[in-house]
Enzyme design. Structure first.
Site, PDB file in Angstrom:
ATOM      1  CD1 TRP A 138      -2.060  -2.228   1.907  1.00 21.23           C
ATOM      2  CD2 TRP A 138      -2.910  -1.387   0.017  1.00 21.23           C
ATOM      3  NE1 TRP A 138      -3.023  -3.090   1.461  1.00 21.23           N
ATOM      4  CE2 TRP A 138      -3.564  -2.606   0.310  1.00 21.23           C
ATOM      5  CE3 TRP A 138      -3.278  -0.687  -1.139  1.00 21.23           C
ATOM      6  CZ2 TRP A 138      -4.568  -3.137  -0.519  1.00 21.23           C
ATOM      7  CZ3 TRP A 138      -4.278  -1.210  -1.957  1.00 21.23           C
ATOM      8  CH2 TRP A 138      -4.911  -2.427  -1.638  1.00 21.23           C
ATOM      9  CG  ASP A 158      -3.029   3.949   4.254  1.00 22.23           C
ATOM     10  OD1 ASP A 158      -4.086   3.755   4.886  1.00 22.23           O
ATOM     11  OD2 ASP A 158      -2.721   3.303   3.226  1.00 22.23           O
ATOM     12  CE  LYS A 180      -8.171  -3.610   3.917  1.00 21.97           C
ATOM     13  NZ  LYS A 180      -7.467  -2.459   3.355  1.00 21.97           N
TER      14      LYS A 180
HETATM   15  C1  LIG Z   1      -6.842  -1.925   2.038  1.00 22.90           C
HETATM   16  C2  LIG Z   1      -5.849  -0.873   2.178  1.00 22.90           C
HETATM   17  C3  LIG Z   1      -5.769   0.194   1.258  1.00 22.90           C
HETATM   18  C4  LIG Z   1      -6.664   0.297   0.049  1.00 22.90           C
HETATM   19  O1  LIG Z   1      -7.935   0.669   0.420  1.00 22.90           O
HETATM   20  P1  LIG Z   1      -9.083   0.914  -0.668  1.00 22.90           P
HETATM   21  O2  LIG Z   1     -10.152   1.537   0.185  1.00 22.90           O
HETATM   22  O3  LIG Z   1      -9.460  -0.404  -1.232  1.00 22.90           O
HETATM   23  O4  LIG Z   1      -8.566   1.833  -1.684  1.00 22.90           O
HETATM   24  C5  LIG Z   1      -4.825   1.177   1.485  1.00 22.90           C
HETATM   25  N1  LIG Z   1      -3.991   1.115   2.527  1.00 22.90           N
HETATM   26  C6  LIG Z   1      -4.032   0.107   3.423  1.00 22.90           C
HETATM   27  C7  LIG Z   1      -3.068   0.098   4.564  1.00 22.90           C
HETATM   28  C8  LIG Z   1      -4.959  -0.915   3.281  1.00 22.90           C
HETATM   29  O5  LIG Z   1      -5.004  -1.917   4.158  1.00 22.90           O
END
Ligand SMILES: *Cc1c(COP(=O)(O)O)cnc(C)c1O
Length: 352
Positions: A102, A169, A193
């Site tokens: 990511w 993030d 998540k």
């Molecule tokens: C799943 C995830 C993403 C991507 O998320 P989307 O909402 O599908 O774009 C980005 N960063 C991390 C750390 C993730 O676990």
């Protein structure tokens, strides 16, 4: 019987949240209308959006500290682009820490907009640790990091100490532990998540950092536009926002981040203890960087795979196959996962 859902995302949500959400789809607030067929500008939905934002700032202890909470669309993946659009000056530079798939994607998008310096990376060892030795260039505007690496099972325990803006993030560990969230200037997280269904992205941003990049920003990518319209610049994803609100209410009633952190630590300790003491299993991530959310492990004897897979499937466990880039197994134990489900997994590991 409900399965023990260890899926990495979209993932487990509290059972009571799913029940309330399903009721609101049929009849919301006794309006004899569905949540998803009323105007997003109705008083009933505006109250949902306001309450959801308020809960975010309360749980993160960022209320009245100059931050705005936004519920946007496009996933965390669109934030990879929105962050530099809003923060990176046209001739400026940003520093990124590369701790997994990511982060790498965030770097790729940011590079479209300017000078990106990757100041540390654990790529050479398939991202099984968090690099801690790096220097932030003095001409960087912000530092970007990923708090929890969903695929590789590592988690940052400490964050860069810097006088630059700090962007994180937190898609896969937001609301899972208590941190000093005021050390961050911008936090983003896809809902799916640890907060709600896919379809909305949470952004928490310090207002004073915006409007300084000197760029012409398309409206949909401009945080200031979304702040000025209370996350209703266009039609918001009403169902994901509503379910997120319910999850945050559930979290608050449990006792907030301190309480959930304790629960998450207990779950992680239970599973890591088994991985460390059972000679048939081996952890993937560097011990001090292990994630409490996504636990990655492998078998030490591949000939046991068929038997182990049969065991956990028969026990009603779902979603523990590892990501293709790591292999082995990954047990994701987000907030709503009960410790009883982790115990079932540990029992199957003991039975192997
Ligand atoms: C799943 C995830 C993403 C991507 O998320 P989307 O909402 O599908 O774009 C980005 N960063 C991390 C750390 C993730 O676990």
């Amino acid at each position: 019987m409900k399965k023990h859902n260890f899926s990495a995302g979209p993932c487990i949500l509290p059972q009571e949240v799913l029940k309330k959400a399903s009721e609101a789809v049929i009849n919301f607030n006794n309006l004899d209308l569905s949540l998803i067929e009323i105007s997003h500008r109705s008083a009933d939905f505006v109250a949902v959006m306001e309450h959801a934002k308020e809960l975010v700032l309360e749980l993160l202890d960022l209320k009245d500290k100059g931050y705005s909470a936004l519920f946007l669309q496009g996933g965390a993946s669109l934030e990879f682009l929105m962050v530099p659009y809003n923060l990176l000056p046209v001739d400026g530079k940003a520093a990124y820490i590369d701790t997994g798939t990511w982060s790498s994607k965030a770097i790729k998008e940011a590079k479209l907009l300017g000078n990106i310096e990757v100041i540390a990376s654990s790529k050479e060892s398939n991202f099984n640790y968090i690099p801690k030795d790096y220097t932030v260039p003095s001409d960087a505007t912000y530092v970007h990091c990923t708090s929890n690496n969903t695929i590789f099972g590592t988690q940052m325990k400490n964050f860069p100490k810097t006088d630059k803006l700090l962007v994180c993030d937190m898609s896969s560990d937001i609301f899972s532990r208590k941190l000093d969230f005021s050390q961050f200037d911008l936090i983003y997280a896809g809902a799916q998540k640890n907060m709600g269904p896919a379809g909305t992205t949470l952004v928490v941003v310090k207002d004073e950092i915006l409007g300084k990049s000197g760029r012409q920003i398309p409206s949909m990518l401009d945080y200031q536009v979304h702040i000025s319209k209370d996350s209703m610049f266009n039609t918001p994803p009403v169902f994901p926002v509503y379910v997120s609100m319910l999850t945050l209410e559930w979290l608050q009633s449990l006792g907030g981040l301190e309480a959930i952190q304790k629960i998450n630590e207990d779950k992680a300790n239970l599973l890591y203890q088994e991985i460390d003491s059972n000679p048939l299993f081996q952890g993937v991530a560097n011990t001090e960087d292990r994630s409490n959310m996504n636990v990655t492990f492998t078998l030490t004897d591949e000939s046991k795979k068929e038997k182990f897979d049969k065991l956990w499937k028969a026990a009603g466990i779902s979603g523990i196959n590892g990501h293709r880039s790591v292999g082995g197994y990954r047990a994701s134990m987000y907030n709503a996962m009960p410790i009883e489900s982790v115990q079932v997994l540990v029992d199957m590991m003991k039975a192997l």
